[in-house]
Design a protein around this motif. Structure first.
Motif, PDB file in Angstrom:
ATOM      1  N   HIS A 188       0.725  -1.165  -0.303  1.00 15.51           N
ATOM      2  CA  HIS A 188      -0.109  -0.032   0.073  1.00 15.51           C
ATOM      3  C   HIS A 188       0.711   1.469   0.009  1.00 15.51           C
ATOM      4  CE1 HIS A 188      -3.939   2.413   2.364  1.00 15.51           C
ATOM      5  NE2 HIS A 188      -2.794   2.901   0.992  1.00 15.51           N
ATOM      6  N   PHE A 234      -6.942  -4.424  -0.925  1.00 18.31           N
ATOM      7  CA  PHE A 234      -6.785  -3.392  -0.837  1.00 18.31           C
ATOM      8  C   PHE A 234      -7.590  -2.159   0.181  1.00 18.31           C
ATOM      9  CE2 PHE A 234      -6.237  -4.583  -5.443  1.00 18.31           C
ATOM     10  CZ  PHE A 234      -5.315  -3.636  -5.980  1.00 18.31           C
ATOM     11  N   ALA A 236      -9.470   0.834   0.152  1.00 23.70           N
ATOM     12  CA  ALA A 236     -10.307   1.862  -1.229  1.00 23.70           C
ATOM     13  C   ALA A 236      -9.181   2.662  -1.361  1.00 23.70           C
ATOM     14  CB  ALA A 236     -11.942   1.536  -1.360  1.00 23.70           C
ATOM     15  N   TRP A 244      -3.886   7.718  -2.645  1.00 28.27           N
ATOM     16  CA  TRP A 244      -4.873   6.896  -2.596  1.00 28.27           C
ATOM     17  C   TRP A 244      -6.520   6.802  -2.652  1.00 28.27           C
ATOM     18  CZ3 TRP A 244      -3.795   3.357  -6.464  1.00 28.27           C
ATOM     19  CH2 TRP A 244      -3.950   2.073  -5.942  1.00 28.27           C
ATOM     20  N   GLU A 246     -10.684   5.106  -4.581  1.00 30.58           N
ATOM     21  CA  GLU A 246     -11.333   4.337  -5.059  1.00 30.58           C
ATOM     22  C   GLU A 246     -11.286   4.056  -6.598  1.00 30.58           C
ATOM     23  OE1 GLU A 246     -14.632   6.970  -3.413  1.00 30.58           O
ATOM     24  OE2 GLU A 246     -12.626   6.290  -3.376  1.00 30.58           O
ATOM     25  N   THR A 249      -7.649   2.840  -7.128  1.00 33.35           N
ATOM     26  CA  THR A 249      -8.190   1.234  -6.799  1.00 33.35           C
ATOM     27  C   THR A 249      -8.577   0.111  -8.055  1.00 33.35           C
ATOM     28  OG1 THR A 249      -8.190   1.617  -3.943  1.00 33.35           O
ATOM     29  CG2 THR A 249      -8.971  -0.362  -5.070  1.00 33.35           C
ATOM     30  N   VAL A 266     -11.614  -5.741   0.028  1.00 28.03           N
ATOM     31  CA  VAL A 266     -11.690  -4.345   0.139  1.00 28.03           C
ATOM     32  C   VAL A 266     -11.864  -3.470   1.171  1.00 28.03           C
ATOM     33  CG1 VAL A 266     -12.465  -2.272  -1.196  1.00 28.03           C
ATOM     34  CG2 VAL A 266     -12.377  -4.419  -2.755  1.00 28.03           C
TER      35      VAL A 266
END
Length: 360
Positions: A188, A234, A236, A244, A246, A249, A266
């Motif tokens: 991440h 992930f 999101a 970062w 959605e 993602t 998610v």
């Protein structure tokens, strides 16, 4: 008995999962010898979910190298002693009709920390068994120690470490593998522009920031073959402007699917200290739904899903293909058995030892 989406089996590659109630990876910080080897605690903890009727039982984040542990007491899969200790756990989970899964991880700049129930917080000093941390860039998480930026050669070595851990996982009897690219841990950290300010091929554009993850997906897929499912977890969103989100993602989920991943778990958050997260029932389900619809991939939803009716509706409405449950299962490891009763579903995998409690 009426049908329930929650109790419909799901086929993923060669694996059939008996229902859509899956156990999310939950760190136990209980390898007390600090050797990464699972113990009786892990056998009973994970085994209780299998006897309780879950379809897929994930272990906690399991480090692919000693330096990848969140805390010194985390599990690991960087050697064969650890591999061999997992065998009795996977065998028991299988014996109860559930599927054993493992989450492979590296904590990056969030490694070497005290356990959450200890009186101190933050980075464990070297004098107490801690170690220097690494990350995509020399940017600290909150008041944790500042990590050293990984070299390109070290990134390649970590890809190989994930692949080696994946081989050990298969040999230990795990039928599903997941890469931990959420909650502010190393994969991440590379994805988010808030923690990755590199100027080489692993930083800058979305494609570059996703390169480490995609190389890892390909390496793990090559190692485990075509039969076993591979998940990616992930976050999101970083819940922070400029971080970062959605949309990114969903794009990277599509790339990861093309690289060999099958299902996307998610969640959200974990990469920005102090981010304001509006908690509430099912608060992360919309993220799973958006990734599913944008990328056309299978997803699991997680986050304060606490009742059989909520879980069933998430699946029946098409917002996700499964639910990952954590805290509710800690409160009640037999939630799936109770959910079947509540939803009027007649399942055939009650442990015979528990049949006297089935309907009364």
């Amino acid at each position: 008995m009426p049908a329930s989406a929650l109790f419909a089996p799901l086929d993923i590659r060669s694996v059939t999962v008996r229902n859509r109630i899956w156990v999310a990876p939950m760190c136990q910080y209980s390898a007390e010898d600090r050797d990464g080897v699972p113990t009786d605690w892990h056998l009973v903890h994970l085994g209780s979910f299998a006897t309780g009727g879950a379809g897929l039982v994930f272990t906690e984040a399991t480090a692919v190298s000693p330096e990848g542990r969140i805390a010194p007491q985390d599990l690991g899969l960087w050697n064969d002693t650890q591999r061999d200790a997992f065998v009795r756990i996977t065998a028991f989970i299988r014996s109860q009709g559930a599927v054993p899964g493992i989450q492979l991880a590296h904590a990056g700049r969030k490694a070497s920390t005290f356990r959450p129930w200890e009186s101190r917080r933050g980075t464990v000093p070297a004098t107490e068994g801690g170690w220097p941390t690494v990350g995509p860039s020399a940017l600290a998480f909150g008041d944790y120690a500042t990590p050293r930026a990984l070299t390109v050669e070290e990134i390649h070595e970590l890809v190989a470490a994930f692949a080696a851990a994946a081989r050990r996982a298969v040999d230990a009897g795990f039928a599903v593998l997941e890469l931990h690219a959420a909650h502010g841990y190393l994969l991440h950290q590379f994805l988010s522009p808030l923690s990755n300010v590199r100027t080489d091929e692993y930083g800058g554009s979305l494609q570059n920031r996703a390169r480490f993850l995609l190389e890892t997906v390909r390496a793990v897929r090559s190692e485990i073959g075509e039969d076993l499912p591979l998940f990616v977890r992930f976050s999101a969103t970083d819940w922070t402007e400029g971080g970062w989100n959605e949309e990114q993602t969903a794009v990277v989920a599509g790339w990861a699917r093309d690289a060999g991943a099958d299902v996307f778990d998610v969640s959200s958050g974990g990469n920005v200290a102090g981010a304001r997260i509006p908690l509430g029932p099912l608060y992360q389900v919309p993220f799973a739904s958006e990734v599913k619809s944008r990328a056309g991939v299978r997803v699991s939803a997680v986050g304060l899903i606490t009742t059989p009716e909520e879980a069933d509706d998430v699946i029946a409405s098409g917002r996700a293909d499964a639910v990952m449950m954590a805290r509710e299962l800690l409160r009640d490891p037999h939630f799936p058995l109770r959910a079947a009763h509540a939803l009027g579903v007649d399942i055939d995998y009650w442990p015979p030892q528990y049949l006297r409690a089935r309907w009364q």
